[in-house]
Design an enzyme around this catalytic site. Sequence first.
Site, short mmCIF file in Angstrom:
data_model
loop_
_atom_site.label_atom_id
_atom_site.label_comp_id
_atom_site.label_asym_id
_atom_site.label_seq_id
_atom_site.Cartn_x
_atom_site.Cartn_y
_atom_site.Cartn_z
CE LYS B 80 -4.16 1.88 2.73
NZ LYS B 80 -4.92 1.83 3.62
CB SER B 155 -8.17 4.12 2.87
OG SER B 155 -7.01 3.50 3.54
CB SER B 179 -8.25 1.25 5.77
OG SER B 179 -8.71 2.63 5.76
#
Lengths: 505, 503
Positions: B80, B155, B179
């Site tokens: 990420k 997210s 997330s």
Amino acid sequence: MTTMTYEQAMEEFDPVFGIEVHVELNTKTKMFCGCANEFGAEPNTQVCPVCLGLPGAMPVTNEKAVESAIRLGLALGCSIRESSRFARKNYFYPDLAKDYQISQYDEPTCYEGSLDVVLDDGTVVEIGIERAHMEEDAGKNTHVGGSGGIQGADYSLVDYNRGGVPLVEIVTKPITGMGDRTAEVARAYVATIRDIVRALGISDGRMEQGSVRADVNLSLRPKAVAGESQDDVPFGKRSETKNVNSLRAIERAVHFEAARQATLLLGGQPVVQETRHWHEDTSSTTPGRSKEEAEDYRYFPEPDLLPVQPSREWVEELRSTIPEHPAKMRARLREEWGFSDLEMRDVVAADALVLIAATVQTGTSAQAARKWWMGELSRVANDREVALTSLPVTPDQIAELQGLIDEGKINDKLARQALEGVLAGEGSPTEVVASRGLEVVSDDSALEKAVDEALAAQPDVLAKIQDGKVQAAGAIVGAVMKATRGQADAGRVREIILQRAGVEG
Amino acid sequence: MNDWTRATAAQMADALAAGEVTSVELVQAHLDRIAAVDGPVHAFLHIDAEGALETARAVDADRAAGVELPRLAGVPIGIKDVLVTKGLPTTAGSRILEGWIPPYDATVTRRVREARMPILGKTNMDEFAMGSSTEHSGYGPTRNPWDLDRIPGGSGGGSAAALAAFEAPLTIGSDTGGSIRQPASVTATVGVKPTYGGVSRFGAIALASSLDQLGPCGRTVLDTALLHEVMGGHDEMDATSLDEPVPAVVDAALEGARQDLTGVKIGVVRELSGADGGYQAGVTQRFEESLSRLREMGAAIVEVSCPSFEYALAAYYVILPSEASSNLAKFDSVRFGKRVEKSTIEKTMLATRAEGFGDEVKRRIILGTYALSAGYYDAYYGSAQKVRTLVQRDFDAAFAQCDVLVSPTTPTTPFKIGERIDDPLAMYLNDIATIPANLAGIPGMSLPSGVAPEDGLPVGFQILAPAHEDARLYRIGAALEASLTAEWGGPLSAQAPELEVAE
Ligand SMILES: [Zn+2]
């Protein structure tokens, strides 16, 4: 408007003041990262992701800085909080890498203390300490072009080497009732803090390098009228003069602000609560930010750090390392050493107190220790333009040197040569005496041989001595000393001459 | 195997060890897959083909030379974009960091490199991890491989979509309010938020420091456990990192796969179960079915109540923006990232932040700045911290009655892109079931429980455990997974519709 002097201001008003002192700790590394904490390196060479505030970086508390802060708190008579959180103080400024400063807000580690300050005439004033808390320093901005200030500069450079250096901020309670001694007390307070941090060994205490910096708050209030207690008269509006960075400047800033505020008040004008900048060149202050436009720092507990939770045992262990109050130690030592006031003042001014104390501790007499540090060594330090404390010689070595004299192994003249060797890095006094061959010649056979040679060269002298003119022996002593390059024990030489002449000494 | 991208990470690791495949072949297969499908999916913000192949070649050479290697050595991974990667662009999904190349590695990045895992690239995310749909990325949204018109969650939509689209077998996520778990739920993948402090945050671009936690994402519980053990463990660079060994999550996953839950007590949180309505029918149906399976495996199911959870969302949306407003202050143009040059430093900072930050980020900075202001602190931040304490007490009381707590991960299957973009409150409700775990610092997992009959889209099952008991998630999760995949004939991810492949 009539311009007031400091003295006039003090006659008309009752001053109230407070001082915030920032002490830069001399830990090896910074407050929250592993970067070196050293003064004077090339800009931006002592930085890392943490103290540059790069995305993702996180702080880790320097335990040594916590130890220094607690010791300082203890020396100031403070209580030590069992658990204290760091807080974030949020404001935007280019020298503040993260745009927040990690500080302590509602939970300072050290709180509620008091400190005795000794004035020049021996008067002792007790100053209340509100808190001593830890925080990190900001970087340093340099404004290029224009007047050197941020306004009108062509551009500005930021050096983050200082960013993240550990600080302890010491805040006094309001100090009242000092009248016309206010400036003197302010100065003596900061000097005492400086002496304490040096005695603790937690800071260089060099005001000229900014390792001790002071902000001076001052306000004036009317004097109490008959029948009224001065304590019942409310405080006036205060100014906060930032970065007053020498003892002399502290006195002058108090003078200037008291006179300025008195002039305004007597002219019927209000004093504005504001921060002010100190100008060393003109010994005056100018307005900075006023409180109305002051920032809201939006303090909240720093979520990246655990609370500081020193164990009781550790605090007590640290308490046992707190040195004596500097002013009290000076008074005690002056007594013990039998120095005059003047001698003591010179010793303190020359930064030789600790050195002499350490020398005396090894058994050297105070007068001998003073003679070395205030005499020969002060001269050398002066010639080399370095601090006495920076000379490459230790109190132990001076004690050793004096010991060699006391044992009769060397005389004063040889001792100075030995010291020269020590300062040149040739080793300890004993090693230098050996390697340079400085030892006094006390071997009788060598001395007897030298005396006989000298007597043979000056045959008339022996007869003069035998005639009772004993002082004539001086010529032979001189000749022997010359022959032995000063290494003979003059007293012993004299005895041998008298023996040779058949005269008792 | 003819298509290695369909294999699990554990299978890849075994095949590498057995010499059935090389790391270069695995990396190349995934790079090809990325080239084929990532145009529309947009799971990646940056691909490091050369770096990944270089690591793969070195691993293959070492393996050929008989060097002992870590279990996942040679298995590719996506990271990420919230984690800093030395030498690789890192933006946290924000235009304000466009072009920034970090000079250092996050601790987790370092551990991935030490595990010799080739890094395929950086995955897309909502800007600074603020969002539940990845629509708030400064670089355009990621799309759900199950339906390209739908959100992949957020997210960490990029990390989840990369798994669901077979662009990577493992990815790393960060979970501040869900997330990791919510994207796992809507993409039929597995995601774990470890106990707070269980994985170092050093080098993870902070959203809300007291809530953020990095965690592993995979297509199976075992794969996720393997990655968890790579990432976890004490780190002296993170003062909040737990000073204790990584929980034995791989062993727990292997034990769970035997499908024996005798003696295990599972609590259904009344406030998170949809019992009061508001949950999609298919979501509730799949949840109930999973409970039956757990019961069949010997677990006892009890209902527990956590009354303070009602206030969790409100508290979260005070604490998160407050911390974020401070964490995001450093993006001031002075030392790194974007700079919009103006006549003074104040104007430069203002212009840079105005241009560099997206609307959701600005919204939360404003909220947080307000909540921390003098005069409002006690009413907002202070009250939110009190709710936080109450939520922790509710969990303590609940865990006194059972070993783990369960709920649907999200109230609905993935919604359509654009559907909630103008309604922040509706968007925030997505995280209603995931947020309490972050407020309490406890670990949580989401794993697939099937598709909702009404729309054929994935439904996630959430398991929560007490702090430090991450292993329980893996044991229960692996048991449920084994039971479900036996019926499905393989992982649910295999049922995702085929993506159109670019020429
Ligand atoms: Zn540093």
